[in-house]
Design an enzyme around this catalytic site. Structure first.
Site, PDB file in Angstrom:
ATOM      1  N   GLN A 294       9.866  -5.071  12.026  1.00 58.04           N
ATOM      2  CA  GLN A 294       8.452  -5.454  11.871  1.00 58.04           C
ATOM      3  C   GLN A 294       7.602  -4.991  12.031  1.00 58.04           C
ATOM      4  O   GLN A 294       6.998  -4.713  13.044  1.00 58.04           O
ATOM      5  CB  GLN A 294       8.608  -6.978  11.859  1.00 58.04           C
ATOM      6  CG  GLN A 294       7.698  -7.794  11.104  1.00 58.04           C
ATOM      7  CD  GLN A 294       7.253  -8.960  11.474  1.00 58.04           C
ATOM      8  OE1 GLN A 294       7.430  -9.711  12.371  1.00 58.04           O
ATOM      9  NE2 GLN A 294       6.212  -9.678  10.747  1.00 58.04           N
ATOM     10  N   GLU A 295       6.307  -3.702  11.221  1.00 57.77           N
ATOM     11  CA  GLU A 295       5.458  -3.509  11.748  1.00 57.77           C
ATOM     12  C   GLU A 295       4.662  -4.067  11.622  1.00 57.77           C
ATOM     13  O   GLU A 295       3.824  -4.299  13.192  1.00 57.77           O
ATOM     14  CB  GLU A 295       5.518  -2.480  10.972  1.00 57.77           C
ATOM     15  CG  GLU A 295       3.756  -1.474  11.031  1.00 57.77           C
ATOM     16  CD  GLU A 295       3.729  -0.404   9.653  1.00 57.77           C
ATOM     17  OE1 GLU A 295       2.492  -0.588   9.555  1.00 57.77           O
ATOM     18  OE2 GLU A 295       4.800   0.158   8.789  1.00 57.77           O
TER      19      GLU A 295
ATOM     20  N   ILE B 265       0.518  -1.286  -0.339  1.00 59.14           N
ATOM     21  CA  ILE B 265       0.223   0.271  -0.264  1.00 59.14           C
ATOM     22  C   ILE B 265       1.106   1.294   0.328  1.00 59.14           C
ATOM     23  O   ILE B 265       0.773   1.767  -0.485  1.00 59.14           O
ATOM     24  CB  ILE B 265      -0.730   0.019   1.071  1.00 59.14           C
ATOM     25  CG1 ILE B 265      -2.825   1.133   1.622  1.00 59.14           C
ATOM     26  CG2 ILE B 265      -0.378   0.197   2.303  1.00 59.14           C
ATOM     27  CD1 ILE B 265      -3.447   0.847   2.293  1.00 59.14           C
TER      28      ILE B 265
ATOM     29  N   HIS C 257       8.841  -9.156   1.387  1.00 63.73           N
ATOM     30  CA  HIS C 257       9.006  -8.070   0.645  1.00 63.73           C
ATOM     31  C   HIS C 257       9.316  -8.138  -1.074  1.00 63.73           C
ATOM     32  O   HIS C 257      10.858  -8.167  -0.766  1.00 63.73           O
ATOM     33  CB  HIS C 257       9.709  -7.060   1.008  1.00 63.73           C
ATOM     34  CG  HIS C 257       8.610  -5.732   2.218  1.00 63.73           C
ATOM     35  ND1 HIS C 257       7.957  -4.702   1.919  1.00 63.73           N
ATOM     36  CD2 HIS C 257       8.898  -6.210   3.319  1.00 63.73           C
ATOM     37  CE1 HIS C 257       7.782  -4.360   3.467  1.00 63.73           C
ATOM     38  NE2 HIS C 257       8.309  -5.425   4.624  1.00 63.73           N
TER      39      HIS C 257
ATOM     40  N   ASN D 104      11.388  -9.164   7.059  1.00 65.94           N
ATOM     41  CA  ASN D 104      11.687  -7.829   8.922  1.00 65.94           C
ATOM     42  C   ASN D 104      11.081  -9.144   9.858  1.00 65.94           C
ATOM     43  O   ASN D 104      10.293  -9.493   9.587  1.00 65.94           O
ATOM     44  CB  ASN D 104      10.955  -6.446   8.410  1.00 65.94           C
ATOM     45  CG  ASN D 104      11.659  -5.407   8.012  1.00 65.94           C
ATOM     46  OD1 ASN D 104      12.925  -5.512   7.534  1.00 65.94           O
ATOM     47  ND2 ASN D 104      10.898  -4.684   7.494  1.00 65.94           N
TER      48      ASN D 104
ATOM     49  N   HIS E 221       5.808 -12.259   6.415  1.00 60.59           N
ATOM     50  CA  HIS E 221       5.376 -11.521   5.058  1.00 60.59           C
ATOM     51  C   HIS E 221       7.243 -10.880   4.138  1.00 60.59           C
ATOM     52  O   HIS E 221       8.160 -10.964   5.311  1.00 60.59           O
ATOM     53  CB  HIS E 221       4.838  -9.952   4.854  1.00 60.59           C
ATOM     54  CG  HIS E 221       5.120  -9.263   6.129  1.00 60.59           C
ATOM     55  ND1 HIS E 221       4.902  -8.742   6.856  1.00 60.59           N
ATOM     56  CD2 HIS E 221       6.213  -8.009   5.648  1.00 60.59           C
ATOM     57  CE1 HIS E 221       5.010  -7.936   7.572  1.00 60.59           C
ATOM     58  NE2 HIS E 221       6.111  -7.075   6.521  1.00 60.59           N
TER      59      HIS E 221
HETATM   60  P1  AMP Z   1       6.857  -4.804   7.596  1.00 57.52           P
HETATM   61  O1  AMP Z   1       7.589  -3.351   8.273  1.00 57.52           O
HETATM   62  O2  AMP Z   1       7.886  -5.481   7.209  1.00 57.52           O
HETATM   63  O3  AMP Z   1       5.785  -4.857   8.608  1.00 57.52           O
HETATM   64  O4  AMP Z   1       6.263  -3.699   6.755  1.00 57.52           O
HETATM   65  C1  AMP Z   1       4.892  -4.077   6.179  1.00 57.52           C
HETATM   66  C2  AMP Z   1       4.579  -3.220   5.654  1.00 57.52           C
HETATM   67  O5  AMP Z   1       3.143  -3.745   5.742  1.00 57.52           O
HETATM   68  C3  AMP Z   1       5.079  -2.012   4.467  1.00 57.52           C
HETATM   69  O6  AMP Z   1       5.977  -1.607   3.707  1.00 57.52           O
HETATM   70  C4  AMP Z   1       3.241  -1.894   4.457  1.00 57.52           C
HETATM   71  O7  AMP Z   1       2.991  -0.572   3.644  1.00 57.52           O
HETATM   72  C5  AMP Z   1       2.722  -3.212   4.466  1.00 57.52           C
HETATM   73  N1  AMP Z   1       0.690  -2.568   3.816  1.00 57.52           N
HETATM   74  C6  AMP Z   1       0.260  -2.663   5.048  1.00 57.52           C
HETATM   75  N2  AMP Z   1      -1.112  -1.938   6.096  1.00 57.52           N
HETATM   76  C7  AMP Z   1      -0.996  -3.070   3.595  1.00 57.52           C
HETATM   77  C8  AMP Z   1      -2.238  -3.158   3.367  1.00 57.52           C
HETATM   78  N3  AMP Z   1      -3.497  -2.931   4.238  1.00 57.52           N
HETATM   79  N4  AMP Z   1      -2.022  -3.441   2.200  1.00 57.52           N
HETATM   80  C9  AMP Z   1      -0.936  -3.802   0.910  1.00 57.52           C
HETATM   81  N5  AMP Z   1      -0.127  -3.363   2.043  1.00 57.52           N
HETATM   82  C10 AMP Z   1       0.124  -2.751   3.672  1.00 57.52           C
END
Ligand code: AMP
Ligand code: ZN
Length: 121
Positions: free
Chosen positions: A91-92, A31, A99, A86, A97
């Site tokens: 890791q957010e 996103i 990337h 991450n 996942h």
């Molecule tokens: P991370 O820091 O590896 O956990 O990254 C989480 C990723 O998820 C980030 O790049 C966000 O932009 C992505 N993200 C969060 N919500 C969504 C969503 N609803 N659709 C697509 N990507 C998302």
């Protein structure tokens, strides 16, 4: 998992630009892309990170990353690709996942809808 945004995407409760899907994984556009075609490969089963994902699922995700590499070369003419995954404090979203981040020497500028169309047509 309740309150997991990626489980909600898998269940269809939250929309996504889905690029590829099978019984084990879903691949959709990020996103907030770092580059055109930035996508995420996620397992359909909820795993938090590398600590709890099983090796068969991980192997399948790697296999799908090869498919996405081919797709991005064919459809978006990428010049390179980085794979990032991450864990822990960096890791957010706490659903495993991978990337997939395309690299371009001279970056194209497509809208998300245009990228989606190119990748799924
Ligand atoms: P991370 O820091 O590896 O956990 O990254 C989480 C990723 O998820 C980030 O790049 C966000 O932009 C992505 N993200 C969060 N919500 C969504 C969503 N609803 N659709 C697509 N990507 C998302
Ligand atoms: Zn989840």
């Amino acid at each position: 998992m309740d309150n997991c945004i990626f489980c909600k995407i898998i269940n269809g409760d939250i929309p996504s630009y889905t690029i590829y899907e099978d019984e084990i994984v879903k691949v959709f556009l990020d996103i907030n892309p770092e580059s055109i075609g930035h996508m995420l490969i996620i397992p359909k089963k909820h795993f938090v990170c590398l600590d709890d994902i099983d090796i068969d699922t991980l192997t399948h995700i790697c296999d799908v990353s090869k498919k996405m590499h081919s797709l991005l070369k064919e459809k978006l003419n990428i010049d390179g690709m980085s794979v990032v995954q991450n864990n822990g404090d960096v890791q957010e979203v706490k659903h495993y996942h991978m990337h997939i981040k395309p690299y371009y020497v001279n970056g194209p500028s497509f809208s998300v809808e245009e990228v989606y169309k190119k990748l799924v047509d």
